[in-house]
Design an enzyme around this catalytic site. Sequence first.
Site, PDB file in Angstrom:
ATOM      1  CG  HIS A   1      -3.112   1.141  -2.399  1.00 33.33           C
ATOM      2  ND1 HIS A   1      -1.759   0.984  -2.543  1.00 33.33           N
ATOM      3  CD2 HIS A   1      -3.683   0.378  -3.358  1.00 33.33           C
ATOM      4  CE1 HIS A   1      -1.523   0.151  -3.542  1.00 33.33           C
ATOM      5  NE2 HIS A   1      -2.661  -0.222  -4.057  1.00 33.33           N
TER       6      HIS A   1
ATOM      7  CG  LEU B   1      -1.878  -1.215   1.311  1.00 28.33           C
ATOM      8  CD1 LEU B   1      -2.756  -1.102   2.552  1.00 28.33           C
ATOM      9  CD2 LEU B   1      -2.719  -1.358   0.053  1.00 28.33           C
TER      10      LEU B   1
ATOM     11  N   GLY C   1      -8.965   3.254  -8.302  1.00 24.92           N
ATOM     12  CA  GLY C   1      -8.199   4.404  -8.779  1.00 24.92           C
ATOM     13  C   GLY C   1      -8.291   4.574 -10.293  1.00 24.92           C
TER      14      GLY C   1
END
Length: 299
Positions: A44, A40, A154
């Site tokens: 994120h 991450l 995303g």
Amino acid sequence: MPLKIGTLAVVRKVDELRRVVAQWHRAGDVVALVPTMGALHRGHLTLVGEARALADRVIASIFVNPTQFGPNEDFNRYPRDEAADAAKLAEAHCDLLYAPDLAEMYPAGFAATVSAGPLAEPLCGRFRPGHFAGVATVVTKLLLQACADLACFGEKDYQQLQIIRRVVRDLDIPVRTEGVPTVREEDGLALSSRNAYLSPEERRIAPALHRVLAEVAVRASAGTPGDEAASWGAAAVNAAGFTKLDYLEIRDAESLAPLAAGRPGRVFAAAWLGKTRLIDNEPLPPIPGAGTVEAGGKA
Ligand code: PAF
């Protein structure tokens, strides 16, 4: 009661996950899911932040999905550090980590898959056969396992986002998909877990990808024919020091088909620095004429 890693509650089984979510739903809470493959970064955590803003409860999933990696891709070396990821999620006020193992996701005899349809054919689909079927299948499973009200993805993986939206719509999966703008380093490089693979020299070159896409968008919006703007972009990516360009194309922002006049478009590229493949994309407003350019390997 879910186990904890540090301060974060973690579940590894679908039935445990569903029990927790059902409890939250009974209490009237809106539940969001942020699917990830771990490693991450701020991108994120921005998804978690967006989920937090839209929901009462946030679940992040971590599953490095083998079916979306090709045989020569980086599945084995993909960075994995669950404890570090859990600490970041706890700090970002995530409520629950869902971290299933391989057997939970793909029990013996697993055979059904979700086809991603024509949206999976162009762009990365041409260079990563089977990748989007792997993504569509695992995301469908995660959405049906979690029964969340919304899920955040995303825009960095823009083709993936469009495919997921289509799968959700076509298969009537009861979830709202939220696209979240790409998070970038100060020099414009899109955040990606794969940036960790870059050598210092490659890291120096990497931000050129976004600079070029932004310039292609400006040129195309200012009236340069799309294929001309894309050709300029392909040459500029090679000149910046990328070792190979898979594609640099202007396409329809929704259908990912070649861009027709008056439609919203997007510039997409995938380029290699050594063994690392970077992708990025940039929106462009509707333009009078646009095109697609096949950008071959470096001359
Ligand atoms: O974008 C990713 O990290 C993955 O493709 C996803 C959506 C978690 C599916 O494995």
